[in-house]
Design an enzyme around this catalytic site. Structure first.
Site, short mmCIF file in Angstrom:
data_model
loop_
_atom_site.label_atom_id
_atom_site.label_comp_id
_atom_site.label_asym_id
_atom_site.label_seq_id
_atom_site.Cartn_x
_atom_site.Cartn_y
_atom_site.Cartn_z
N PHE A 143 0.85 -1.19 0.00
CA PHE A 143 0.00 0.00 0.00
C PHE A 143 0.89 1.24 0.00
O PHE A 143 1.75 1.39 0.85
CB PHE A 143 -0.92 0.03 1.23
N ILE A 144 0.68 2.11 -0.98
CA ILE A 144 1.43 3.36 -1.07
C ILE A 144 0.48 4.51 -0.78
O ILE A 144 -0.56 4.65 -1.44
CB ILE A 144 2.06 3.54 -2.45
N ASP A 247 0.23 1.09 -20.18
CA ASP A 247 -1.11 1.67 -20.08
C ASP A 247 -1.04 2.94 -19.24
O ASP A 247 -1.74 3.10 -18.25
CB ASP A 247 -2.08 0.66 -19.46
#
Length: 343
Positions: A143-144, A247
């Site tokens: 998790f950032i 992307d």
């Protein structure tokens, strides 16, 4: 799948060198409780309960947490659901998909790990991919905590170029596995020649999909004419198989709390570095971005002439994913190139 690579490094919550994010085998269970029947029975009950939820099972075992304090939904896009798991070992980011098996997330995890290993631009480290008992799949990753903005454009351009410069393939153009662009399959068969790879596995695949899905023979036939005539657009260009995010639009770009750029949700493969700008029409890249990028990866002759060729892949994909609203943009690019090339 062939690329059964151990992702968990010393910086991840697990220290097991043999741990693999592709492994779907359950964690070892206590198999004998003859000497301590009550304790063994209790432990078996707990582990059986965990086995019903492989996400919680991983977090509370290999993730080194002893308590999950809470979960909350966060933005997951239009394809997946996403949650933050808060634990006493720190937060984890989890994406799930109720319809698609683990292959999609396996491709994403391999791409994230490949970018992470370049030590150039920040990406979330993937920890675990697996199937859900009720169908579908999940991925657990670092998790950032994001900052309040997308960060500095110059820094993003420089770090992206450093990634392209750092990671080259000796197998040619492609990737270790096929993956997805949105929810569209993206074929990554290793190919020695970039123009052949891009013609067949990017433009050609999307044109065939449009023909099958919509019966659009006009865009298919003109697109095939273009494919047969694109080689002169690459005259003088140095073509190398660089690791691409694949992307890169505004929704997949952020910054951490220090202001350093973060990129996520990749569709990675090794390709011509200019193909990375194919989503620039909704990425917001400005002059500062390109100036910084080209200081590390010099601009190649003919860059401007090839620019729309790389937009075309993504316009075709949006046409196939979201419908006719993107057809005119794709057709316009094809027709402009046919005129330019007198094809």
């Amino acid at each position: 799948m062939a690329a059964n690579v151990a992702l968990l490094s010393a910086s991840s919550p697990s220290t097991s060198a043999a741990a693999s994010f592709l492994s779907r085998r359950p964690l070892p269970r206590c198999c004998s409780g003859a000497a301590f029947p009550q304790r063994a029975s209790s432990r078996l009950s707990i582990m059986a309960a965990l086995g019903d939820d492989p996400i919680r099972e991983w977090i509370l075992t290999e993730g080194k947490a002893t308590q999950i304090k809470g979960t909350r939904s966060i933005g997951g896009g239009c394809i997946n659901s996403a949650q933050r798991y808060d634990t006493d070992a720190g937060p984890f980011f989890v994406k799930t998909n109720s319809r698609i098996g683990p292959e999609m997330f396996e491709g994403e995890a391999l791409g994230l790990k490949a970018m992470y290993d370049t030590k150039s631009i920040r990406v979330p480290l993937p920890y675990k991919v697996g199937p859900l008992p009720t169908g579908g799949s999940f991925i657990i990753m670092e998790f950032i905590e994001f900052g309040r903005s997308r960060g500095d454009q110059s820094n993003l351009g420089r770090k992206l170029a450093e990634m392209h410069k750092a990671a080259k393939s000796d197998k040619g153009y492609g990737f270790h596995v096929d993956n997805t662009i949105g929810s569209t399959p993206q074929i990554n068969t290793w190919t020695d020649d970039w123009i052949e790879f891009y013609s067949k596995h990017r433009l050609g695949y999307q044109l065939e999909l449009a023909s099958r899905r919509y019966g659009d023979s006009a865009i298919y036939e003109k697109g095939q004419r273009l494919i047969k005539n694109i080689r002169p657009l690459f005259d003088g260009a140095v073509l190398e198989p660089c690791l691409l995010h694949g992307d890169l639009w505004s929704g997949n770009i952020s910054s951490d709390t220090k202001g350093d750029p973060v990129i996520l949700d990749p569709a990675c493969y090794y390709g011509h570095n200019e193909a990375e700008f194919g989503m620039s029409w909704c990425a917001g890249f400005g002059g500062d971005f390109y100036n910084a990028y080209f200081q590390v990866m010099p601009k190649q002759p003919g860059f401007e002439k090839r620019r729309d060729l790389y937009l075309l892949y993504h316009y075709l994909n949006h046409y196939n994913l979201f419908g006719s609203g993107y057809r005119s943009s794709a057709m316009s690019i094809i027709e402009d190139y046919l005129h330019l090339l007198a094809a």
